[in-house]
Design a protein around this motif. Structure first.
Motif, mmCIF file in Angstrom:
data_model
loop_
_atom_site.group_PDB
_atom_site.id
_atom_site.type_symbol
_atom_site.label_atom_id
_atom_site.label_comp_id
_atom_site.label_asym_id
_atom_site.label_seq_id
_atom_site.Cartn_x
_atom_site.Cartn_y
_atom_site.Cartn_z
ATOM 1 N N ALA A 177 7.952 67.149 -25.106
ATOM 2 C CA ALA A 177 8.264 67.136 -26.538
ATOM 3 C C ALA A 177 7.374 66.136 -27.265
ATOM 4 O O ALA A 177 6.786 66.461 -28.310
ATOM 5 C CB ALA A 177 9.737 66.804 -26.752
ATOM 6 N N TYR A 229 4.453 67.064 -30.177
ATOM 7 C CA TYR A 229 4.376 66.469 -31.518
ATOM 8 C C TYR A 229 3.045 65.747 -31.720
ATOM 9 O O TYR A 229 2.433 65.836 -32.787
ATOM 10 C CB TYR A 229 5.555 65.524 -31.774
ATOM 11 C CG TYR A 229 6.781 66.255 -32.254
ATOM 12 C CD1 TYR A 229 6.937 66.565 -33.603
ATOM 13 C CD2 TYR A 229 7.770 66.656 -31.364
ATOM 14 C CE1 TYR A 229 8.056 67.248 -34.057
ATOM 15 C CE2 TYR A 229 8.894 67.341 -31.801
ATOM 16 C CZ TYR A 229 9.026 67.637 -33.141
ATOM 17 O OH TYR A 229 10.126 68.326 -33.594
ATOM 18 N N GLN A 230 2.594 65.034 -30.688
ATOM 19 C CA GLN A 230 1.313 64.340 -30.804
ATOM 20 C C GLN A 230 0.171 65.338 -30.971
ATOM 21 O O GLN A 230 -0.721 65.135 -31.795
ATOM 22 C CB GLN A 230 1.074 63.449 -29.585
ATOM 23 C CG GLN A 230 1.970 62.239 -29.551
ATOM 24 C CD GLN A 230 1.830 61.453 -28.263
ATOM 25 O OE1 GLN A 230 1.447 61.986 -27.217
ATOM 26 N NE2 GLN A 230 2.151 60.169 -28.328
ATOM 27 N N ALA A 236 2.152 65.654 -35.708
ATOM 28 C CA ALA A 236 3.381 65.657 -36.510
ATOM 29 C C ALA A 236 4.241 64.462 -36.107
ATOM 30 O O ALA A 236 4.195 64.001 -34.957
ATOM 31 C CB ALA A 236 4.158 66.956 -36.279
ATOM 32 N N ASN A 237 5.014 63.975 -37.044
ATOM 33 C CA ASN A 237 5.919 62.872 -36.754
ATOM 34 C C ASN A 237 7.100 63.371 -35.940
ATOM 35 O O ASN A 237 7.685 64.410 -36.256
ATOM 36 C CB ASN A 237 6.424 62.231 -38.048
ATOM 37 C CG ASN A 237 5.334 61.495 -38.767
ATOM 38 O OD1 ASN A 237 4.427 60.935 -38.148
ATOM 39 N ND2 ASN A 237 5.392 61.486 -40.085
ATOM 40 N N LEU A 238 7.435 62.628 -34.923
ATOM 41 C CA LEU A 238 8.613 62.919 -34.125
ATOM 42 C C LEU A 238 9.830 62.694 -35.014
ATOM 43 O O LEU A 238 9.993 61.605 -35.573
ATOM 44 C CB LEU A 238 8.630 61.992 -32.917
ATOM 45 C CG LEU A 238 9.588 62.280 -31.793
ATOM 46 C CD1 LEU A 238 9.282 63.629 -31.151
ATOM 47 C CD2 LEU A 238 9.479 61.183 -30.734
#
Length: 162
Positions: free
Chosen positions: A10, A14-15, A19-21
């Motif tokens: 996960a 996101y990385q 995108a921001n977690l």
């Protein structure tokens, strides 16, 4: 609560998406629930002992979240080094494997812990898994070559080349 591996995937997704977690504390809480009495991590809740891959994933995730990782985790990972090279998936496993070797080296590098004492043995171990077919076996008794273990071989070699 999921697995340490699921949390690792996960975070990586996101990385990769830049995108921001949405809830980083959720990953940290999941890992808290997977922590074992020996101070490492397992992929299931309630286990008494951790595993190399889950502990490497947890240490990497926590480091990426800015959460301090106890030095004992890196020492435990180093203790999983096999005398003939490579790393064991769990203490007292019968033989080392390439997945555990790659994840342990990756986590140790991220924790800035030297693995110099096991470097040559790890290089020798990885060399025994290479085939002139252009890939790697997962361990000494594995008769198949696949892209996943080739990735782990290349990841491990990348860390050992520094």
């Amino acid at each position: 609560c999921g697995t340490a591996y699921g949390c690792f995937l996960a975070l990586g997704a996101y990385q990769d998406l830049r995108a921001n977690l949405p809830e980083p504390s959720g990953l940290a809480e999941c890992l808290r629930l997977l922590k074992t009495p020996d101070g490492t991590w397992a992929n299931e809740r309630g286990l008494r002992r951790g595993s190399t891959n889950a502990s490497a994933a947890a240490a990497t995730i926590l480091r990426n979240l800015g959460v301090p990782v106890e030095r004992g985790v890196g020492e435990w990972l180093l203790a999983q080094a096999h005398a003939q090279g490579g790393f064991l998936a769990v203490p007292k496993a019968p033989l080392p494997d390439l997945l555990s070797t790659a994840t342990a080296l990756h986590a140790l590098a991220g924790l800035q812990m030297s693995f110099e004492p096991v470097k040559e043995a790890c290089l020798d171990f990885i060399d025994t898994l290479w085939t002139n077919e252009g890939g790697f076996h997962g361990h000494w008794s594995d008769e198949h070559v696949d892209s996943e273990y080739t990735f782990y071989g290349l990841l491990a070699l990348g860390h050992l080349s520094l």
